[in-house]
Motif scaffolding. Structure first.
Motif, PDB file in Angstrom:
ATOM      1  N   ALA A  87       3.277 -63.318  96.355  1.00 13.60           N
ATOM      2  CA  ALA A  87       2.269 -64.439  96.166  1.00 13.60           C
ATOM      3  C   ALA A  87       2.337 -65.188  94.793  1.00 13.60           C
ATOM      4  O   ALA A  87       2.307 -66.411  94.733  1.00 13.60           O
ATOM      5  N   ASP A  88       2.532 -64.523  93.792  1.00 14.66           N
ATOM      6  CA  ASP A  88       2.754 -65.291  92.306  1.00 14.66           C
ATOM      7  C   ASP A  88       3.935 -66.320  92.286  1.00 14.66           C
ATOM      8  O   ASP A  88       3.696 -67.337  91.889  1.00 14.66           O
ATOM      9  N   LEU A  89       5.098 -65.587  92.861  1.00 15.70           N
ATOM     10  CA  LEU A  89       6.182 -66.644  92.843  1.00 15.70           C
ATOM     11  C   LEU A  89       6.102 -67.762  93.941  1.00 15.70           C
ATOM     12  O   LEU A  89       6.806 -68.617  93.746  1.00 15.70           O
ATOM     13  N   THR A  90       5.391 -67.510  94.938  1.00 13.89           N
ATOM     14  CA  THR A  90       5.202 -68.520  96.017  1.00 13.89           C
ATOM     15  C   THR A  90       4.491 -69.764  95.279  1.00 13.89           C
ATOM     16  O   THR A  90       4.755 -70.959  95.448  1.00 13.89           O
ATOM     17  N   ALA A  91       3.493 -69.327  94.556  1.00 16.87           N
ATOM     18  CA  ALA A  91       2.758 -70.324  93.738  1.00 16.87           C
ATOM     19  C   ALA A  91       3.760 -70.954  92.769  1.00 16.87           C
ATOM     20  O   ALA A  91       3.572 -72.167  92.698  1.00 16.87           O
ATOM     21  N   GLN A  92       4.482 -70.230  91.942  1.00 14.90           N
ATOM     22  CA  GLN A  92       5.399 -70.806  91.151  1.00 14.90           C
ATOM     23  C   GLN A  92       6.393 -71.914  91.796  1.00 14.90           C
ATOM     24  O   GLN A  92       6.620 -72.982  91.362  1.00 14.90           O
ATOM     25  N   ASP A  93       6.777 -71.384  92.936  1.00 13.37           N
ATOM     26  CA  ASP A  93       7.647 -72.329  93.855  1.00 13.37           C
ATOM     27  C   ASP A  93       7.084 -73.494  93.983  1.00 13.37           C
ATOM     28  O   ASP A  93       8.046 -74.420  94.018  1.00 13.37           O
ATOM     29  N   ALA A  94       5.916 -73.502  94.402  1.00 17.91           N
ATOM     30  CA  ALA A  94       5.293 -74.833  94.809  1.00 17.91           C
ATOM     31  C   ALA A  94       5.324 -75.856  93.722  1.00 17.91           C
ATOM     32  O   ALA A  94       5.328 -77.066  93.997  1.00 17.91           O
ATOM     33  N   SER A 102      14.470 -70.821  95.491  1.00 16.80           N
ATOM     34  CA  SER A 102      12.934 -70.181  95.516  1.00 16.80           C
ATOM     35  C   SER A 102      12.970 -68.787  94.946  1.00 16.80           C
ATOM     36  O   SER A 102      13.820 -67.963  95.243  1.00 16.80           O
ATOM     37  N   LEU A 103      11.951 -68.663  94.129  1.00 10.53           N
ATOM     38  CA  LEU A 103      11.990 -67.465  93.391  1.00 10.53           C
ATOM     39  C   LEU A 103      11.445 -66.211  94.402  1.00 10.53           C
ATOM     40  O   LEU A 103      11.783 -65.049  94.369  1.00 10.53           O
ATOM     41  N   SER A 104      10.565 -66.897  95.367  1.00  7.51           N
ATOM     42  CA  SER A 104       9.759 -65.986  96.230  1.00  7.51           C
ATOM     43  C   SER A 104      11.158 -65.453  97.116  1.00  7.51           C
ATOM     44  O   SER A 104      10.951 -64.232  97.560  1.00  7.51           O
ATOM     45  N   GLU A 105      11.642 -66.275  97.883  1.00  5.26           N
ATOM     46  CA  GLU A 105      12.848 -65.936  98.479  1.00  5.26           C
ATOM     47  C   GLU A 105      13.945 -64.915  98.022  1.00  5.26           C
ATOM     48  O   GLU A 105      14.360 -63.869  98.518  1.00  5.26           O
ATOM     49  N   TRP A 155       6.127 -54.177  88.889  1.00  4.59           N
ATOM     50  CA  TRP A 155       4.742 -54.412  87.875  1.00  4.59           C
ATOM     51  C   TRP A 155       5.218 -55.178  86.494  1.00  4.59           C
ATOM     52  O   TRP A 155       4.367 -56.221  85.987  1.00  4.59           O
ATOM     53  N   SER A 156       6.113 -54.879  86.026  1.00  7.24           N
ATOM     54  CA  SER A 156       6.724 -55.569  84.861  1.00  7.24           C
ATOM     55  C   SER A 156       6.991 -57.072  84.923  1.00  7.24           C
ATOM     56  O   SER A 156       6.847 -58.019  84.058  1.00  7.24           O
ATOM     57  N   LEU A 157       7.337 -57.545  86.191  1.00  3.78           N
ATOM     58  CA  LEU A 157       7.688 -58.708  86.659  1.00  3.78           C
ATOM     59  C   LEU A 157       6.425 -59.633  86.836  1.00  3.78           C
ATOM     60  O   LEU A 157       5.857 -60.684  86.266  1.00  3.78           O
ATOM     61  N   LEU A 158       5.364 -58.937  87.452  1.00  2.00           N
ATOM     62  CA  LEU A 158       3.965 -59.452  87.425  1.00  2.00           C
ATOM     63  C   LEU A 158       3.266 -59.633  86.132  1.00  2.00           C
ATOM     64  O   LEU A 158       2.436 -60.682  85.950  1.00  2.00           O
ATOM     65  N   HIS A 159       3.477 -58.721  84.969  1.00  2.00           N
ATOM     66  CA  HIS A 159       2.831 -58.843  83.902  1.00  2.00           C
ATOM     67  C   HIS A 159       3.763 -59.417  82.797  1.00  2.00           C
ATOM     68  O   HIS A 159       3.175 -59.559  81.676  1.00  2.00           O
ATOM     69  N   GLY A 160       4.807 -59.876  82.969  1.00  2.00           N
ATOM     70  CA  GLY A 160       5.635 -60.597  81.963  1.00  2.00           C
ATOM     71  C   GLY A 160       6.286 -59.543  81.002  1.00  2.00           C
ATOM     72  O   GLY A 160       6.606 -60.021  80.021  1.00  2.00           O
ATOM     73  N   ALA A 161       6.208 -58.453  81.283  1.00  2.00           N
ATOM     74  CA  ALA A 161       6.968 -57.578  80.181  1.00  2.00           C
ATOM     75  C   ALA A 161       8.171 -57.094  80.647  1.00  2.00           C
ATOM     76  O   ALA A 161       8.538 -55.958  80.755  1.00  2.00           O
ATOM     77  N   ARG A 162       9.250 -58.153  80.670  1.00  2.00           N
ATOM     78  CA  ARG A 162      10.702 -57.706  80.991  1.00  2.00           C
ATOM     79  C   ARG A 162      11.554 -57.637  79.735  1.00  2.00           C
ATOM     80  O   ARG A 162      11.393 -58.310  78.790  1.00  2.00           O
TER      81      ARG A 162
END
Length: 162
Positions: A87-94, A102-105, A155-162
């Motif tokens: 969902a987060d990546l789909t919003a970023q893709d937009a 596409s990040l989501s794909e 989770w690390s991708l979601l919270h930016g802790a890469r």
């Protein structure tokens, strides 16, 4: 893979009849207590380990029951993390425009490939038991660990802790 699935099902079902009880609390408390994603890896297997300390938990059937239960716990967390990430990546893709990949794909493709890798790796772990009774716990332990690690990665991708 179908044979391993049958073994897992057959071995986990009798454990419930022996009185084993799975409690996710040790894993959940560990996850709540850690402030650093790297420390979260220490939480993997906590509930299964406690489960296996019960009478009957040290048997092959008991180990299978406990490992499968924690695998299911992590699988639920993985699915939630994956859906939130998509969902987060789909919003970023937009907001990225049509020319961007596409990040989501890309995340979907990564996750699909990871599932195949996890299953193949864990089938290899089980195969090392040459059809013996340790095959099911070996597969389940591998699948639990790899599923937990993938969850922590998402989770690390979601919270930016890469």
């Amino acid at each position: 893979m179908r044979l391993i699935g049958c073994l897992i099902t057959l071995m986990a079902a009798p454990a419930a009849a022996t009185g084993l009880r799975f409690d996710a609390t040790p894993t959940e408390i560990c996850l709540a207590d850690v402030s650093d994603g790297a420390q979260s890896y220490e939480c993997i297997g906590r509930a299964a380990t406690d489960c296996m300390k019960q009478p009957g938990g040290e048997t092959t059937v008991g180990m299978g029951f406990c490992l499968d239960a924690e695998l299911n716990l992590w699988d639920g967390k993985l699915n939630g993390a994956y859906q939130a990430l998509r969902a987060d990546l789909t919003a970023q893709d937009a907001g990225r425009g049509d020319a961007a990949i596409s990040l989501s794909e890309s995340a979907r493709d990564m996750q699909r490939a990871w599932i195949g890798f996890r299953d193949a790796r864990c089938s290899f772990e089980a195969a090392q038991w040459h059809g013996g009774t340790g095959a099911s716990p070996a597969f389940l332990g591998c699948a639990m660990t790899m599923t937990a690690e993938q969850t922590l990665y998402l989770w690390s991708l979601l919270h930016g802790a890469r």
